[in-house]
Design an enzyme around this catalytic site. Structure first.
Site, PDB file in Angstrom:
ATOM      1  N   CYS A  37      -5.998   2.008   5.990  1.00 51.82           N
ATOM      2  CA  CYS A  37      -6.559   0.750   6.488  1.00 51.82           C
ATOM      3  C   CYS A  37      -5.870   0.399   7.816  1.00 51.82           C
ATOM      4  O   CYS A  37      -4.886   1.039   8.195  1.00 51.82           O
ATOM      5  CB  CYS A  37      -6.344  -0.353   5.448  1.00 51.82           C
TER       6      CYS A  37
ATOM      7  N   GLU B 231       0.947   3.910   1.772  1.00 55.78           N
ATOM      8  CA  GLU B 231       1.412   4.334   3.092  1.00 55.78           C
ATOM      9  C   GLU B 231       2.553   3.464   3.599  1.00 55.78           C
ATOM     10  O   GLU B 231       3.519   3.960   4.184  1.00 55.78           O
ATOM     11  CB  GLU B 231       0.272   4.295   4.122  1.00 55.78           C
TER      12      GLU B 231
ATOM     13  N   HIS C 275       0.857  -1.185   0.000  1.00 54.29           N
ATOM     14  CA  HIS C 275       0.000   0.000   0.000  1.00 54.29           C
ATOM     15  C   HIS C 275       0.893   1.235   0.000  1.00 54.29           C
ATOM     16  O   HIS C 275       2.018   1.204   0.514  1.00 54.29           O
ATOM     17  CB  HIS C 275      -0.884   0.033   1.240  1.00 54.29           C
TER      18      HIS C 275
ATOM     19  N   CYS D 164      -1.972  -0.168   7.512  1.00 56.78           N
ATOM     20  CA  CYS D 164      -1.198   1.058   7.310  1.00 56.78           C
ATOM     21  C   CYS D 164      -1.223   1.947   8.547  1.00 56.78           C
ATOM     22  O   CYS D 164      -0.209   2.526   8.928  1.00 56.78           O
ATOM     23  CB  CYS D 164      -1.722   1.807   6.094  1.00 56.78           C
TER      24      CYS D 164
END
Length: 150
Positions: A76, A48, A46, A79
């Site tokens: 999420c 992040e 992801h 992260c």
């Protein structure tokens, strides 16, 4: 947030979910990334996660106490956990995620009392632009898969 949006558009061009993130310390961009889950075949890739990892290498420390992460979608739980464990000072996001968001959407892991670090959180920054990118991406995905793109 301008650069995070640019990163999200790069994700779209690669067929990735359009999420972009930028990690800033002071007035300097230390790391920027977009989702690369499909490209890297890695569920943890992801935006992040990628900026936190890159920034730690850049600053030479896993503690990112003075960092602000700008991200186009509410983080999420994975992260949010990584940012909290990395001691990120502030998280600024665009589109809220009421189903999976961990900055107040579904839960608030970034400010969870049981954690030894809590991040400052500010959401809704350029939310409509961020939401549009996500909405358009998923409508196109549904249309291409035959699942109805209305």
């Amino acid at each position: 947030m301008d650069e995070a949006l640019r990163q999200a558009r790069k994700a779209v061009a690669k067929g990735e979910v359009p999420v972009g993130a930028v990690l800033v310390v002071g007035d300097r961009i230390v790391a920027k990334a977009h989702n690369q889950v499909e490209e890297l075949k890695d569920a943890t890739a992801h935006a992040e996660m990628l900026v936190v990892t890159t920034a730690a290498g850049e600053v030479g420390d896993w503690r990112l106490n003075e960092a602000t992460v700008y991200v186009t979608k509410e983080p999420c739980p994975m992260c949010a956990g990584a940012m909290s464990l990395s001691r990120v000072k502030r998280v600024v996001y665009g589109a809220a995620d009421p189903k999976m968001g961990a900055a107040g959407g579904a839960l608030n892991l970034l400010q969870f009392e049981g954690m030894n670090h809590r991040c400052e959180v500010r959401g809704g920054i350029r939310a409509e632009e961020c939401r549009e990118l996500l909405r358009d991406f998923f409508q196109k995905q549904r249309a291409e898969s035959g699942a109805g793109g209305k």
